[in-house]
Each structure stands twice: as structure tokens, then as C-alpha cells.
Scaffold this active site. Structure first.
Site, mmCIF file in Angstrom:
data_model
loop_
_atom_site.group_PDB
_atom_site.id
_atom_site.type_symbol
_atom_site.label_atom_id
_atom_site.label_comp_id
_atom_site.label_asym_id
_atom_site.label_seq_id
_atom_site.Cartn_x
_atom_site.Cartn_y
_atom_site.Cartn_z
ATOM 1 N N ASP A 251 104.300 -10.721 -14.931
ATOM 2 C CA ASP A 251 103.304 -9.705 -14.117
ATOM 3 C C ASP A 251 101.993 -9.829 -14.413
ATOM 4 O OD1 ASP A 251 104.077 -6.510 -13.352
ATOM 5 O OD2 ASP A 251 102.888 -6.050 -15.116
ATOM 6 N N TYR B 272 93.544 -8.454 -14.675
ATOM 7 C CA TYR B 272 93.005 -8.722 -15.897
ATOM 8 C C TYR B 272 92.453 -9.430 -16.307
ATOM 9 C CZ TYR B 272 97.949 -5.996 -15.787
ATOM 10 O OH TYR B 272 98.887 -4.827 -15.393
ATOM 11 N N LYS C 251 99.683 -6.853 -8.647
ATOM 12 C CA LYS C 251 98.428 -6.229 -7.860
ATOM 13 C C LYS C 251 97.284 -5.630 -7.265
ATOM 14 C CE LYS C 251 101.228 -4.723 -12.467
ATOM 15 N NZ LYS C 251 100.735 -5.478 -13.405
ATOM 16 N N HIS D 215 97.699 -0.789 -8.002
ATOM 17 C CA HIS D 215 97.635 -0.951 -9.587
ATOM 18 C C HIS D 215 97.900 0.690 -9.709
ATOM 19 C CE1 HIS D 215 96.961 -3.482 -13.125
ATOM 20 N NE2 HIS D 215 96.895 -2.378 -13.361
HETATM 21 P P1 NAP Z 1 103.558 -4.263 -24.751
HETATM 22 O O1 NAP Z 1 104.304 -5.568 -23.793
HETATM 23 O O2 NAP Z 1 104.900 -2.997 -24.969
HETATM 24 O O3 NAP Z 1 102.908 -4.771 -25.900
HETATM 25 C C1 NAP Z 1 102.635 -5.902 -26.321
HETATM 26 C C2 NAP Z 1 101.504 -6.040 -27.921
HETATM 27 O O4 NAP Z 1 103.194 -5.634 -28.316
HETATM 28 C C3 NAP Z 1 100.679 -6.755 -28.500
HETATM 29 O O5 NAP Z 1 99.979 -6.595 -29.111
HETATM 30 C C4 NAP Z 1 101.558 -7.584 -28.846
HETATM 31 O O6 NAP Z 1 101.338 -8.325 -29.865
HETATM 32 C C5 NAP Z 1 102.760 -7.011 -29.242
HETATM 33 N N1 NAP Z 1 104.213 -7.501 -29.700
HETATM 34 C C6 NAP Z 1 104.776 -8.133 -28.541
HETATM 35 N N2 NAP Z 1 106.092 -8.485 -28.632
HETATM 36 C C7 NAP Z 1 106.058 -7.748 -30.191
HETATM 37 C C8 NAP Z 1 107.287 -8.222 -31.012
HETATM 38 N N3 NAP Z 1 108.539 -8.836 -31.214
HETATM 39 N N4 NAP Z 1 106.817 -7.402 -32.744
HETATM 40 C C9 NAP Z 1 106.058 -7.132 -32.438
HETATM 41 N N5 NAP Z 1 104.851 -6.675 -32.016
HETATM 42 C C10 NAP Z 1 104.858 -7.258 -30.308
HETATM 43 O O7 NAP Z 1 102.537 -4.179 -23.944
HETATM 44 P P2 NAP Z 1 101.905 -4.460 -22.261
HETATM 45 O O8 NAP Z 1 100.841 -5.154 -22.727
HETATM 46 O O9 NAP Z 1 101.107 -3.143 -22.113
HETATM 47 O O10 NAP Z 1 102.575 -4.238 -21.751
HETATM 48 C C11 NAP Z 1 103.144 -4.853 -21.117
HETATM 49 C C12 NAP Z 1 102.680 -5.171 -19.500
HETATM 50 O O11 NAP Z 1 102.650 -3.965 -18.558
HETATM 51 C C13 NAP Z 1 101.463 -5.921 -19.304
HETATM 52 O O12 NAP Z 1 101.563 -6.944 -20.273
HETATM 53 C C14 NAP Z 1 101.586 -5.116 -18.339
HETATM 54 O O13 NAP Z 1 101.104 -7.109 -17.238
HETATM 55 C C15 NAP Z 1 102.148 -4.578 -17.739
HETATM 56 N N6 NAP Z 1 100.694 -3.301 -17.515
HETATM 57 C C16 NAP Z 1 100.787 -2.783 -16.513
HETATM 58 C C17 NAP Z 1 100.867 -1.910 -16.411
HETATM 59 C C18 NAP Z 1 99.716 -0.930 -14.718
HETATM 60 O O14 NAP Z 1 99.303 -0.144 -14.733
HETATM 61 N N7 NAP Z 1 100.601 -1.127 -14.317
HETATM 62 C C19 NAP Z 1 99.567 -0.863 -17.508
HETATM 63 C C20 NAP Z 1 100.138 -1.360 -18.487
HETATM 64 C C21 NAP Z 1 100.365 -2.764 -19.026
HETATM 65 P P3 NAP Z 1 100.986 -10.369 -29.451
HETATM 66 O O15 NAP Z 1 100.271 -10.982 -28.786
HETATM 67 O O16 NAP Z 1 99.774 -10.483 -31.072
HETATM 68 O O17 NAP Z 1 102.396 -10.744 -30.279
#
Ligand code: NAP
Length: 314
Positions: free
Chosen positions: A32, A37, A66, A99
Site C-alpha cells: 500500500d 509517503y 494514491k 487519497h
Molecule cells: P498501523 O499499521 O496500524 O500501525 C503501525 C504502527 O504500529 C507502527 O508504529 C509500527 O511500529 C507498529 N507496529 C506494527 N506491527 C506491530 C506489532 N506487531 N506489534 C506492535 N506494534 C506494531 O498504522 P498505519 O501505518 O497508520 O496504517 C497502515 C497503512 O495504512 C499505512 O502504512 C498506509 O499504507 C495506510 N494508511 C492510509 C491512509 C489513508 O489516508 N488512505 C492513512 C493512514 C494509513 P514499527 O514500524 O516500529 O514496527
């Protein structure tokens, strides 16, 4: 689309290519990405390395990207898509999403890329500049990308039910995907039902809830879902980690999940959720945590960081 993807937001440029290769090695086939980014060129480098190294073929992969807010005007949509394709070293995207339902004034790629939220960050008083571009015009330009073969599927992010209903009135090519923030503190049941009613698939972003937002000062430590009682109880019952329970909850309610991590051991952990099933009681207890807590809210962060007030959900 593989139901478990890999999120690329906030992965530092220097780590991105290596992280992508590592994620492919761990078994991820769905990535994704987004122009915003600021790591698409490095993502492309990682994908190319994985393909050239024989780990996967292009056909094995599902790549989402996006369209950024500053490229909503119909004459800029293809430009933005082609830049993303060039950076990712791909000929076609599997999925291209709007996005945000927020149009901002165009910033030429040569001036600044990615352009982010502020029109001119070097101005004496930097501001966010909304542009008068209706979403239906942007959607028609997204449809043209499918016609040209630049993308296989198109969809949207951060739309509410009203915008989804509206989109369905004019879409010549139906949105294949709605990507939204979803986790047990923001279950969005009505939005999920609405999308399902139209046959639109849903991807949950930030599936681990607050975890992504601590580093941005957009969540408080006590808002972590990893320590929430029903999550911990289920984790203990199944011998899994709280993160695995949160991801399984997302999958079992029918959404795809796209967790991000830069840590190899967590890549494995976040994938390894096929060997257990949450019971209906466990699912209900976790869903009951809902408090409509949105961590990624333009109505909050545009004011806090970009000298503007631009709510979209209220
Ligand atoms: P997420 O994947 O829910 O959480 C990521 C965070 O959790 C990071 O700080 C990571 O730290 C930690 N983490 C990951 N695996 C873990 C585990 N097994 N145990 C404990 N902590 C863990 O949040 P996100 O990155 O916001 O969302 C995921 C993806 O969604 C994004 O990367 C992006 O591609 C997409 N997104 C899209 C939008 C949109 O507007 N369309 C907005 C936000 C996000 P470490 O890296 O240190 O492991």
C-alpha cells in the site's frame, strides 16, 4: 487482492527499499503505497530488487497507490499517476485511490514533490489552499486511467457514507475499493454496511489503532489497543499477540488489513494469523470497544499543523 497487505506510510526513505525486499521475503504480496509517503522511488527500487532477484514476479504482486490532493484537477490526474508509475518502476497499478476527498491547489512536480499540504511551505505565513475541483471531475479522470490501461482498478479513501452514495450516482466505472481508518476504537459499522451494499470492498488502514499516531503526537499512550482487555483476553486464549488479534478481527469482519512495520520480526508476526479464529463472543467483545475515536482526522490535523480548518467527516 491479498487480504493482508503491507503499509508504507512513514517508512524513512533510506529504509524503504530494504524493508520492501524484506517484506516480500516474509511473504507479503500486496503493498500500500502513496505519492504522499515520499518513498515511492525507494519502494520501486525494493520491488525491482525483489523481482530481479527472483523472489516474486510482477504478476504475484498487488500494488496500490494514491492520487495526492494537489492533483485532483482532471488535467493533472494522469500526470500524477504517471509520476507514481515511474517512481514505482511499474507499467500498471493494480489499484489507484483518491487519497482524500480534499482538492488542493496544484503544485508542479518540478516545484516540489510530494507537495504535501501547504501550498508554499517557505512563505512567511504558509497556508493550505483548497481548490475548486468537484470530486466527480476527479473521478472521471480516474476512469480515464482505467481506459488507458495505466491502472486496473480505482477507488477512494476517507469517504463517508454521503460521498459514497454520491459517487455511486455518477461512477461509470464503479469504485472497487474504499480505504478507511478502521480498528476497534473506530469500527465504522454503517460505512462498512453501506460499502458492502454497493459491492465495494473495504481496506482498513491503521488497523492497529493508536500505534501509528504516537510518533505524531496524535494519540495518547493510554489509547493503545494492544492493552485493551478483550484484545488481551483473546490473545491469551489463542496463544497469539494483541497485534495478531487486532488484524484477525479486521479480517474476520471482512476488511483487508495493511499493517506497517519496519521490524522483520513484526512482519512475520503480522502475517501469521491463519491458524486461529476469533469466536463470535470474542469478535463482539472487541467490537464493543468502539468509541468513534478517529486518529487520522483532517478536521483536527489541518488546524494543528497546516494553518487551516478543513473538516470532512462532521
Ligand atoms: P498501523 O499499521 O496500524 O500501525 C503501525 C504502527 O504500529 C507502527 O508504529 C509500527 O511500529 C507498529 N507496529 C506494527 N506491527 C506491530 C506489532 N506487531 N506489534 C506492535 N506494534 C506494531 O498504522 P498505519 O501505518 O497508520 O496504517 C497502515 C497503512 O495504512 C499505512 O502504512 C498506509 O499504507 C495506510 N494508511 C492510509 C491512509 C489513508 O489516508 N488512505 C492513512 C493512514 C494509513 P514499527 O514500524 O516500529 O514496527
Amino acid at each position: 487482492m491479498p487480504r493482508q497487505g503491507f503499509g508504507l506510510w512513514k517508512i524513512p526513505q533510506d529504509d524503504t527499499a530494504g524493508t520492501v525486499v524484506e517484506a516480500v521475503r516474509a511473504g507479503y504480496r500486496h503493498f500500500d503505497s502513496a505519492a504522499d509517503y515520499a518513498n515511492e522511488a525507494q519502494t520501486g527500487e525494493g520491488l525491482a530488487r525483489a523481482i530481479q532477484g527472483g523472489l516474486v514476479t510482477r504478476e504475484d504482486l498487488w500494488i496500490t497507490s494514491k492520487l495526492w490532493n494537489t492533483f485532483h484537477a482532471p488535467e493533472h490526474v494522469e500526470l500524477a499517476c504517471r509520476k507514481t508509475l515511474e517512481d514505482l518502476q511499474l507499467e500498471q497499478l493494480d489499484l489507484y485511490l483518491i487519497h482524500f476527498p480534499i482538492a488542493l491547489e496544484f503544485v508542479p512536480i518540478e516545484t516540489r514533490y510530494p507537495p504535501e499540504w501547504l501550498h508554499d511551505p517557505d512563505a512567511a505565513e504558509p497556508v493550505m489552499k483548497p481548490a475548486k475541483v468537484p470530486l466527480h471531475e476527479t473521478w472521471a479522470a480516474m476512469e480515464a486511467l482505467v481506459d488507458k490501461g495505466l491502472v486496473r482498478h480505482i477507488g477512494v479513501c476517507n469517504y463517508n457514507t454521503a460521498l459514497v452514495h454520491d459517487l455511486m450516482t455518477y461512477a461509470r466505472i464503479k469504485p472497487a475499493m474504499l480505504q478507511i481508518e478502521a480498528h476497534p476504537y473506530l469500527t465504522q459499522e454503517k460505512l462498512l454496511r453501506c460499502a458492502k451494499g454497493y459491492g465495494i470492498d473495504v481496506t482498513a488502514f491503521s488497523p492497529l489503532g493508536a500505534q501509528s499516531y504516537f510518533e505524531l503526537d496524535m494519540a495518547r499512550e493510554e489509547e493503545s489497543l494492544l492493552g485493551a482487555a478483550p484484545v488481551m483476553v483473546a490473545a491469551q486464549a489463542h496463544g497469539k499477540t494483541p497485534a495478531q488479534v487486532l488484524l484477525k478481527w479486521g479480517i474476520q469482519r471482512g476488511t483487508a488489513v495493511i499493517p506497517k512495520t519496519t521490524k522483520p520480526e513484526r512482519m512475520q508476526e503480522n502475517l501469521d494469523i491463519d491458524d486461529f479464529e476469533l469466536s463470535q463472543v470474542e469478535m463482539a467483545a472487541i467490537s464493543a470497544l468502539n468509541q468513534n475515536r478517529r486518529f487520522n482526522d483532517p478536521g483536527v490535523f489541518t488546524e494543528a499543523a497546516f494553518n487551516a480548518f478543513h473538516p470532512i467527516y462532521d
